[in-house]
Structures are given as C-alpha cells and as structure tokens.
Design a protein around this motif. Sequence first.
Motif, PDB file in Angstrom:
ATOM      1  N   ILE A  23      56.575   9.344  56.302  1.00 28.50           N
ATOM      2  CA  ILE A  23      56.841  10.609  56.385  1.00 28.50           C
ATOM      3  C   ILE A  23      58.096  10.555  55.016  1.00 28.50           C
ATOM      4  O   ILE A  23      57.800  11.575  54.048  1.00 28.50           O
ATOM      5  N   SER A  27      56.881  12.141  51.372  1.00 30.56           N
ATOM      6  CA  SER A  27      57.071  13.511  50.814  1.00 30.56           C
ATOM      7  C   SER A  27      57.686  13.348  49.935  1.00 30.56           C
ATOM      8  O   SER A  27      58.092  14.223  48.341  1.00 30.56           O
ATOM      9  N   PHE A  50      46.671  15.373  53.675  1.00 27.47           N
ATOM     10  CA  PHE A  50      46.957  15.693  55.317  1.00 27.47           C
ATOM     11  C   PHE A  50      46.973  14.942  56.320  1.00 27.47           C
ATOM     12  O   PHE A  50      46.694  14.688  57.757  1.00 27.47           O
ATOM     13  N   TYR A  53      46.761  11.799  57.790  1.00 25.96           N
ATOM     14  CA  TYR A  53      48.549  11.483  57.710  1.00 25.96           C
ATOM     15  C   TYR A  53      49.056  11.793  58.414  1.00 25.96           C
ATOM     16  O   TYR A  53      50.164  11.153  59.325  1.00 25.96           O
ATOM     17  N   TYR A  54      48.585  13.286  58.946  1.00 33.35           N
ATOM     18  CA  TYR A  54      49.125  13.674  61.021  1.00 33.35           C
ATOM     19  C   TYR A  54      48.470  12.683  61.962  1.00 33.35           C
ATOM     20  O   TYR A  54      49.092  12.285  62.852  1.00 33.35           O
ATOM     21  N   ASN A  93      53.741  17.427  64.376  1.00 37.58           N
ATOM     22  CA  ASN A  93      52.785  16.419  63.920  1.00 37.58           C
ATOM     23  C   ASN A  93      51.524  17.180  64.421  1.00 37.58           C
ATOM     24  O   ASN A  93      50.196  17.471  63.934  1.00 37.58           O
ATOM     25  N   ALA A  96      51.014  20.605  62.945  1.00 37.42           N
ATOM     26  CA  ALA A  96      50.220  21.425  61.762  1.00 37.42           C
ATOM     27  C   ALA A  96      49.497  20.836  61.619  1.00 37.42           C
ATOM     28  O   ALA A  96      47.778  21.131  61.053  1.00 37.42           O
ATOM     29  N   SER A 119      55.056  23.899  56.818  1.00 31.80           N
ATOM     30  CA  SER A 119      54.675  22.490  56.534  1.00 31.80           C
ATOM     31  C   SER A 119      56.550  21.472  55.977  1.00 31.80           C
ATOM     32  O   SER A 119      56.467  20.467  57.157  1.00 31.80           O
ATOM     33  N   ASN A 123      57.788  19.057  58.414  1.00 29.51           N
ATOM     34  CA  ASN A 123      57.837  17.632  58.685  1.00 29.51           C
ATOM     35  C   ASN A 123      59.701  17.256  58.400  1.00 29.51           C
ATOM     36  O   ASN A 123      59.784  15.748  58.529  1.00 29.51           O
ATOM     37  N   THR A 126      59.912  16.501  61.763  1.00 30.26           N
ATOM     38  CA  THR A 126      59.883  15.561  62.313  1.00 30.26           C
ATOM     39  C   THR A 126      60.199  14.125  61.844  1.00 30.26           C
ATOM     40  O   THR A 126      60.592  13.095  62.663  1.00 30.26           O
ATOM     41  N   MET A 127      60.429  14.515  60.497  1.00 26.74           N
ATOM     42  CA  MET A 127      61.763  13.112  59.790  1.00 26.74           C
ATOM     43  C   MET A 127      63.215  12.391  60.715  1.00 26.74           C
ATOM     44  O   MET A 127      62.922  11.866  61.303  1.00 26.74           O
TER      45      MET A 127
END
Length: 142
Positions: A23, A27, A50, A53-54, A93, A96, A119, A123, A126-127
């Motif tokens: 992440i 990012s 994306f 990534y998810y 995730n 998204a 988004s 993100n 989530t982080m």
Amino acid sequence: MSLLGTGLLVVADAALGIWLGSIVFFSFIGAPTTFDVLDDDAGQVVNAIFPKYYAFGLGLGFVAFGAAVIGNATGAFDGLVAAALAIVGVVLNGYARWVLIPKMEAAGDDAFAQYHKQSIVLNGVTMLAVAGGIVAIVAATV
C-alpha cells in the motif's frame, strides 16, 4: 508459546507487513512516479494495476485473518483485534475492487476526481487498519 502459535504469528504479521508495504509503495512511489513519467497515459497503467493491487490485498488480508483466527481459537495468542482489522481491510479492498473500479470505468474521465477521492480515502483507511493489525499482533506477544 508453542511452535504452532509462533508460526501463526509469523504468518499473520508477515501478511499484514507485506500488505502495508504494498500500500505504501503503490500510494507514495508507484502511482505518483507513473503519473510523473507518463502524464495523461498514466491512467491506463494505473487502471490496469488496480484490479491486481486489490486482489493482492484481498489475498494477504484473508491469510492474516485466517492466521489470527486460528491463533486465537487454539489459544496461541489473542488474535481477535488483528483478525477484525484484517477483515476491515478486506472489506474495503473488496468494495474498491468490485464496486468502485466499475463505477470509475463507467463514469470515464468526467467523474474521475470524485471516485479518485473515494479511492484515496479507502486506501488510507485500509492502511490504518492494516497498520493497526500489525500493532495488535505485536501487542498479543507482549
């Protein structure tokens, strides 16, 4: 602590650590550099990344969740908080991946700014959840 408990802690911690690293990298390094180098074409690259990534985050989140739940169920360590935070990340995730990305693709450039803000917020949350899961794993060993 038993060998099983230690192994489960390592798996949960590694999954969360790798997820957090991915992440942070995407990012703060990957996406900004892509936009710096490719300008207008960067959107195509990021849109191609994306879904992967998810999916990567979902996989790591499920691994962390499973290890924390099993660790808790076997009495190896208190993994409920880490499991809950991993599921928060998985849900975000999943949203998204399967809700936000299709909305972005359908809207085209017109609503990109709106969905991009969503988004970024997803993100960021989530982080924080993943980082909190790491802290919970560390706290479970003290």
